[in-house]
Design a protein around this motif. Structure first.
Motif, PDB file in Angstrom:
ATOM      1  N   ASP A   1       0.802  -1.230   0.000  1.00 34.63           N
ATOM      2  CA  ASP A   1       0.000   0.000   0.000  1.00 34.63           C
ATOM      3  C   ASP A   1       0.833   1.277   0.000  1.00 34.63           C
ATOM      4  O   ASP A   1       0.614   2.170  -0.799  1.00 34.63           O
ATOM      5  N   PHE A   2       1.804   1.354   0.942  1.00 31.86           N
ATOM      6  CA  PHE A   2       2.618   2.572   1.016  1.00 31.86           C
ATOM      7  C   PHE A   2       4.082   2.295   0.708  1.00 31.86           C
ATOM      8  O   PHE A   2       4.616   1.258   1.089  1.00 31.86           O
ATOM      9  N   MET A   3       4.698   3.241   0.039  1.00 32.50           N
ATOM     10  CA  MET A   3       6.150   3.260  -0.088  1.00 32.50           C
ATOM     11  C   MET A   3       6.605   4.380   0.838  1.00 32.50           C
ATOM     12  O   MET A   3       6.221   5.543   0.658  1.00 32.50           O
ATOM     13  N   VAL A   4       7.371   4.030   1.863  1.00 33.41           N
ATOM     14  CA  VAL A   4       7.835   5.026   2.830  1.00 33.41           C
ATOM     15  C   VAL A   4       9.350   5.169   2.694  1.00 33.41           C
ATOM     16  O   VAL A   4      10.077   4.176   2.773  1.00 33.41           O
ATOM     17  N   LEU A   5       9.798   6.392   2.436  1.00 30.79           N
ATOM     18  CA  LEU A   5      11.244   6.649   2.326  1.00 30.79           C
ATOM     19  C   LEU A   5      11.745   7.179   3.662  1.00 30.79           C
ATOM     20  O   LEU A   5      11.255   8.200   4.137  1.00 30.79           O
ATOM     21  N   VAL A   6      12.695   6.463   4.240  1.00 28.24           N
ATOM     22  CA  VAL A   6      13.167   6.813   5.577  1.00 28.24           C
ATOM     23  C   VAL A   6      14.658   7.133   5.555  1.00 28.24           C
ATOM     24  O   VAL A   6      15.430   6.439   4.898  1.00 28.24           O
ATOM     25  N   ASP A   7      15.036   8.213   6.271  1.00 24.86           N
ATOM     26  CA  ASP A   7      16.452   8.558   6.409  1.00 24.86           C
ATOM     27  C   ASP A   7      16.877   8.372   7.858  1.00 24.86           C
ATOM     28  O   ASP A   7      16.104   8.669   8.774  1.00 24.86           O
ATOM     29  N   GLY A   8      18.083   7.912   8.087  1.00 23.31           N
ATOM     30  CA  GLY A   8      18.571   7.777   9.463  1.00 23.31           C
ATOM     31  C   GLY A   8      20.083   7.812   9.485  1.00 23.31           C
ATOM     32  O   GLY A   8      20.717   7.623   8.452  1.00 23.31           O
ATOM     33  N   PRO A   9      20.677   8.064  10.686  1.00 21.62           N
ATOM     34  CA  PRO A   9      22.130   8.173  10.768  1.00 21.62           C
ATOM     35  C   PRO A   9      22.838   6.831  10.572  1.00 21.62           C
ATOM     36  O   PRO A   9      23.972   6.798  10.116  1.00 21.62           O
TER      37      PRO A   9
END
Lengths: 390, 165
Positions: free
Chosen positions: B106-114
């Motif tokens: 359903d969703f494409m979630v783009l996540v940024d992290g250290p």
């Protein structure tokens, strides 16, 4: 060996291109900004490059027929029909090595020694030499900035003699950026009615017409039979290095040009022809969206440079075609040559003296705006400083 | 076909967001005030949202950032469909983008992290426990070759000669 007796004096007498000298100075100069490049700064769109690569991968490395791939010639004819309303059949088309070869073919097919060819000035550097190499006499028609460097029926009538064989029609124009619209061409064409003068219409910049659509000369009433239409892929599809153009003409003339092409060139590059098929096919599928966005980009730069020149006091008429601005530098009191040399040495901006395109280019310089906005902004700043320092 | 002034301005800013209004005005054959007013309108109407950069992170000195694409399956909620859960996901500052997709999730979630651990924690402790989330699938970005139409590293040279006919 005494080469003076060996080399054809016609060749010896042709001066080298006036552009060359500036190239030599500018090429070694650091931080030089060039407005002297007469070719698109866009790279050939990827789908077209890929089609060329794939044709090589698939081993399409043979000759094509002399006139070129049938599919490509069909597409070129369809292109002229749909874009410019001119009917040509596949048998009326030869694929050439750039539009330049088309000029040469036309001249060699038409000219017998001493025949006169009307060549508007200022215009592209190749016309005059091609006429002379074919044994003809180039008769300049000097266009002026007063009417946007257009050619009138009066000017043609004055230049016509019983020996006039052909007339080279160079619009949209390099170096002036001038164009001629349908009404102006119709009016001009009246001077040709009743004569057998052939019109060689160089339409290589056709797609780069701003604020209107290019008018193909062959579409002017009663002009089709006397017109040789020359175009190519260099400007519309950013394919200069592929060297691919085409000639469209009535069959009796085309058949004879094909013989010259056959024995001197054999055929245009197969790889380039395969790539060009993709250019046109994709163009028809997308309503030539790539060409449109390229033109849109050029148009903004055009607006920018024309405004800049006028603001700094160098009168510049509005060029409605190609990617050149042709401002007058008469106010500086210098001639074109001096202006360009000093601008290059003192401010490191390369522009081309109008005289490289014929004597009537004196007092003008050609500035190609086929370069990035950053370059244009910096170049205009430097030219302005230069003009103010005089 | 003539395009609206707004479309022309957006086109120019999309290529270089720093282009000054005075230059845009000259490119579009209009005056600076008109361009400034139009840009302000675009900002006010939340059409022009932000002037951003494209950075080649591999060349920066800072600690590298980890990027992940996370496929999320959810159960649409009564009367709210996907909107409520999408809004919840979008609120997390770790989430750079959230798209509703067609296809198998359903969703494409783009996540940024250290770092890897940090992103994994976000997925296991925050995202997958949200009400309505059925499952997640996490894909870490190994290397960026092209972002926002820019090929990295930018290597385009101008092969043209300095002066040509």
């Amino acid at each position: 060996m005494n080469y003076d007796h060996i080399i054809n004096p016609v060749v010896v007498d042709i001066p080298p291109s006036g552009i060359r000298r500036f190239f030599d100075i500018a090429a070694d100069m650091k931080d030089c900004i060039s407005l002297g490049v007469g070719e698109p700064d866009f790279v050939t769109p990827w789908n077209i490059r890929e089609a060329g690569i794939n044709s090589l991968k698939n081993g399409v490395t043979c000759y094509t027929s002399n006139s070129g791939l049938t599919e490509l010639r069909e597409l070129c004819c369809r292109y002229y029909k749909e874009r410019f309303g001119t009917d040509y059949s596949t048998g009326q088309c030869i694929m050439t090595v750039g539009a330049s070869e088309g000029i040469d073919l036309a001249m060699r097919m038409l000219i017998t020694p001493g025949d006169e060819v009307l060549v508007p000035e200022p215009s592209y550097v190749s016309y005059m030499p091609c006429v002379r190499l074919a044994g003809g006499v180039a008769v300049p028609i000097r266009a002026t900035s007063d009417n946007g460097f257009k050619i009138t029926a009066e000017e043609i009538k004055r230049a016509l003699t019983p020996r006039t064989k052909a007339f080279i029609l160079p619009f949209p124009n390099n170096p002036t950026g001038g164009i001629m619209n349908r009404e102006e061409l119709s009016e001009m064409s009246k001077a040709l009615i009743g004569t057998d003068v052939v019109v060689v219409s160089d339409e290589i910049y056709a797609e780069l017409t701003y604020g209107g659509t290019h008018c193909a000369f062959a579409s002017i009433p009663d002009m089709y039979d006397r017109t040789i239409t020359i175009n190519g892929f260099s400007k519309a599809f950013a394919m200069t290095g592929w060297r691919l153009g085409y000639v469209l003409a009535p069959e009796p003339m085309l058949k004879q040009m094909l013989k010259i092409h056959q024995f001197t060139i054999l055929c245009a590059s197969t790889t380039s022809q395969m790539a060009a098929i993709e250019a046109l096919k994709h163009g028809f599928e997308t309503n030539f969206a790539d060409v449109l966005s390229m033109r849109r980009e050029y148009n903004r730069r055009r607006n920018f440079v024309v405004r800049q020149f006028n603001d700094m006091g160098l009168d510049c008429f509005e060029p409605l075609g190609a990617f050149y601005a042709f401002p007058s530098i008469k106010k500086t009191g210098m001639n074109s040559e001096t202006f360009c040399t000093r601008l290059l040495r003192e401010r490191k901006v390369a522009v081309v003296p109008g005289t490289a395109f014929g004597d009537s280019g004196e007092g003008f310089v050609r500035c190609a705006y086929a370069t990035s906005m950053d370059n244009l902004i910096e170049a205009c700043k430097r030219i302005k400083e230069f003009v103010n320092s005089l | 076909m003539e395009r609206s002034l707004a479309m022309e301005i957006l086109d120019i800013l999309a290529q270089d967001a720093r282009t000054p209004a005075a230059i845009i005005a000259q490119m579009l054959n209009t005056n600076e005030e008109t361009v400034k007013a139009e840009i302000k309108r675009l900002e006010d109407e939340k059409i022009l949202l932000r002037y951003s950069t494209i950075i080649n992170e591999e060349k920066t000195e800072s600690e590298s950032t980890i990027h992940a694409l996370i496929e999320v399956k959810v159960t649409p909620q009564y009367r709210q469909g996907y909107d409520a859960i999408a809004e919840q996901i979008s609120r997390y500052p770790e989430v750079r983008a959230c798209y509703l997709m067609s296809g198998s999730y359903d969703f494409m979630v783009l996540v940024d992290g250290p770092n890897l651990r940090n992103v994994s924690q976000f997925v296991t402790e925050k995202l997958s426990v949200l009400n309505g989330v059925v499952s997640t699938g996490t894909h870490f970005v190994l290397r960026k070759y092209k972002d926002n139409h820019v090929v990295m590293p930018l290597s385009r040279d101008d092969y043209r000669q300095v002066v040509t006919p």
